[in-house]
Design a protein around this motif. Structure first.
Motif, PDB file in Angstrom:
ATOM      1  N   GLY A 173       0.818  -1.192   0.000  1.00 42.18           N
ATOM      2  CA  GLY A 173       0.000   0.000   0.000  1.00 42.18           C
ATOM      3  C   GLY A 173       0.857   1.249   0.000  1.00 42.18           C
ATOM      4  O   GLY A 173       2.017   1.216   0.388  1.00 42.18           O
ATOM      5  N   SER A 174       0.289   2.332  -0.454  1.00 45.31           N
ATOM      6  CA  SER A 174       0.997   3.599  -0.523  1.00 45.31           C
ATOM      7  C   SER A 174       0.345   4.602   0.415  1.00 45.31           C
ATOM      8  O   SER A 174      -0.871   4.598   0.589  1.00 45.31           O
ATOM      9  CB  SER A 174       0.948   4.146  -1.942  1.00 45.31           C
ATOM     10  OG  SER A 174       1.495   5.445  -1.986  1.00 45.31           O
ATOM     11  N   ARG A 175       1.164   5.445   0.984  1.00 40.01           N
ATOM     12  CA  ARG A 175       0.650   6.535   1.815  1.00 40.01           C
ATOM     13  C   ARG A 175       0.644   7.853   1.020  1.00 40.01           C
ATOM     14  O   ARG A 175       0.679   8.921   1.592  1.00 40.01           O
ATOM     15  CB  ARG A 175       1.493   6.674   3.083  1.00 40.01           C
ATOM     16  CG  ARG A 175       1.385   5.484   3.995  1.00 40.01           C
ATOM     17  CD  ARG A 175       2.180   5.661   5.272  1.00 40.01           C
ATOM     18  NE  ARG A 175       3.578   5.991   5.069  1.00 40.01           N
ATOM     19  CZ  ARG A 175       4.550   5.122   4.795  1.00 40.01           C
ATOM     20  NH1 ARG A 175       4.263   3.858   4.655  1.00 40.01           N
ATOM     21  NH2 ARG A 175       5.789   5.504   4.635  1.00 40.01           N
ATOM     22  N   TYR A 176       0.638   7.755  -0.291  1.00 37.21           N
ATOM     23  CA  TYR A 176       0.610   8.951  -1.126  1.00 37.21           C
ATOM     24  C   TYR A 176      -0.553   9.821  -0.688  1.00 37.21           C
ATOM     25  O   TYR A 176      -1.623   9.300  -0.412  1.00 37.21           O
ATOM     26  CB  TYR A 176       0.458   8.551  -2.601  1.00 37.21           C
ATOM     27  CG  TYR A 176       0.413   9.741  -3.527  1.00 37.21           C
ATOM     28  CD1 TYR A 176       1.589  10.317  -3.964  1.00 37.21           C
ATOM     29  CD2 TYR A 176      -0.789  10.284  -3.927  1.00 37.21           C
ATOM     30  CE1 TYR A 176       1.557  11.428  -4.796  1.00 37.21           C
ATOM     31  CE2 TYR A 176      -0.825  11.385  -4.742  1.00 37.21           C
ATOM     32  CZ  TYR A 176       0.346  11.955  -5.168  1.00 37.21           C
ATOM     33  OH  TYR A 176       0.305  13.047  -5.983  1.00 37.21           O
ATOM     34  N   PRO A 177      -0.391  11.104  -0.577  1.00 37.34           N
ATOM     35  CA  PRO A 177       0.680  11.988  -1.023  1.00 37.34           C
ATOM     36  C   PRO A 177       1.698  12.351   0.054  1.00 37.34           C
ATOM     37  O   PRO A 177       2.364  13.366  -0.053  1.00 37.34           O
ATOM     38  CB  PRO A 177      -0.078  13.230  -1.469  1.00 37.34           C
ATOM     39  CG  PRO A 177      -1.203  13.322  -0.485  1.00 37.34           C
ATOM     40  CD  PRO A 177      -1.573  11.882  -0.179  1.00 37.34           C
TER      41      PRO A 177
ATOM     42  N   HIS B  66       5.105  12.667   2.104  1.00 41.72           N
ATOM     43  CA  HIS B  66       6.466  12.838   1.572  1.00 41.72           C
ATOM     44  C   HIS B  66       7.295  11.560   1.636  1.00 41.72           C
ATOM     45  O   HIS B  66       8.231  11.393   0.870  1.00 41.72           O
ATOM     46  CB  HIS B  66       7.184  13.961   2.324  1.00 41.72           C
ATOM     47  CG  HIS B  66       7.565  13.581   3.721  1.00 41.72           C
ATOM     48  ND1 HIS B  66       6.647  13.554   4.753  1.00 41.72           N
ATOM     49  CD2 HIS B  66       8.741  13.189   4.239  1.00 41.72           C
ATOM     50  CE1 HIS B  66       7.259  13.168   5.864  1.00 41.72           C
ATOM     51  NE2 HIS B  66       8.526  12.950   5.585  1.00 41.72           N
ATOM     52  N   ASP B  67       6.954  10.629   2.508  1.00 46.50           N
ATOM     53  CA  ASP B  67       7.744   9.407   2.633  1.00 46.50           C
ATOM     54  C   ASP B  67       7.127   8.221   1.894  1.00 46.50           C
ATOM     55  O   ASP B  67       7.517   7.081   2.096  1.00 46.50           O
ATOM     56  CB  ASP B  67       7.956   9.047   4.104  1.00 46.50           C
ATOM     57  CG  ASP B  67       6.657   8.738   4.829  1.00 46.50           C
ATOM     58  OD1 ASP B  67       5.576   9.086   4.312  1.00 46.50           O
ATOM     59  OD2 ASP B  67       6.730   8.146   5.914  1.00 46.50           O
TER      60      ASP B  67
END
Length: 82
Positions: A32-36, A38-39
């Motif tokens: 999974g992505s924590r977009y947006p 910065h990390d």
């Protein structure tokens, strides 16, 4: 709960334990992505790190999408390369 429950754990590209012991996690994790934020890392970063850690392709495929498809009851669309 971990072994017998319907539980999924999200991971990102920096998860070293998943890279070192993929066989212990392959059936229970989803990328999974924590977009947006910065990390956040991309799926391409996660794939590259799993490959760099010599995680077998079938385990990587489970972690990168197959587990999520099963969890949500959807049929994954095969990737086509033009």
């Amino acid at each position: 709960m971990w072994e017998h429950g319907n539980v999924m754990l999200g991971f990102d590209a920096e998860e070293r334990l998943i890279q070192k012991l993929p066989q212990d996690f392959a059936a229970k994790v989803v990328w999974g992505s924590r977009y947006p934020h910065h990390d956040a890392t991309s799926a391409w970063d996660a794939i590259a790190r799993l490959r760099g850690a010599n995680v077998p392709e079938p385990l990587s495929a489970r972690m990168m999408g197959q587990n999520a498809a099963v969890q949500f009851g959807i049929e994954p669309v095969p990737e086509t390369v033009a």
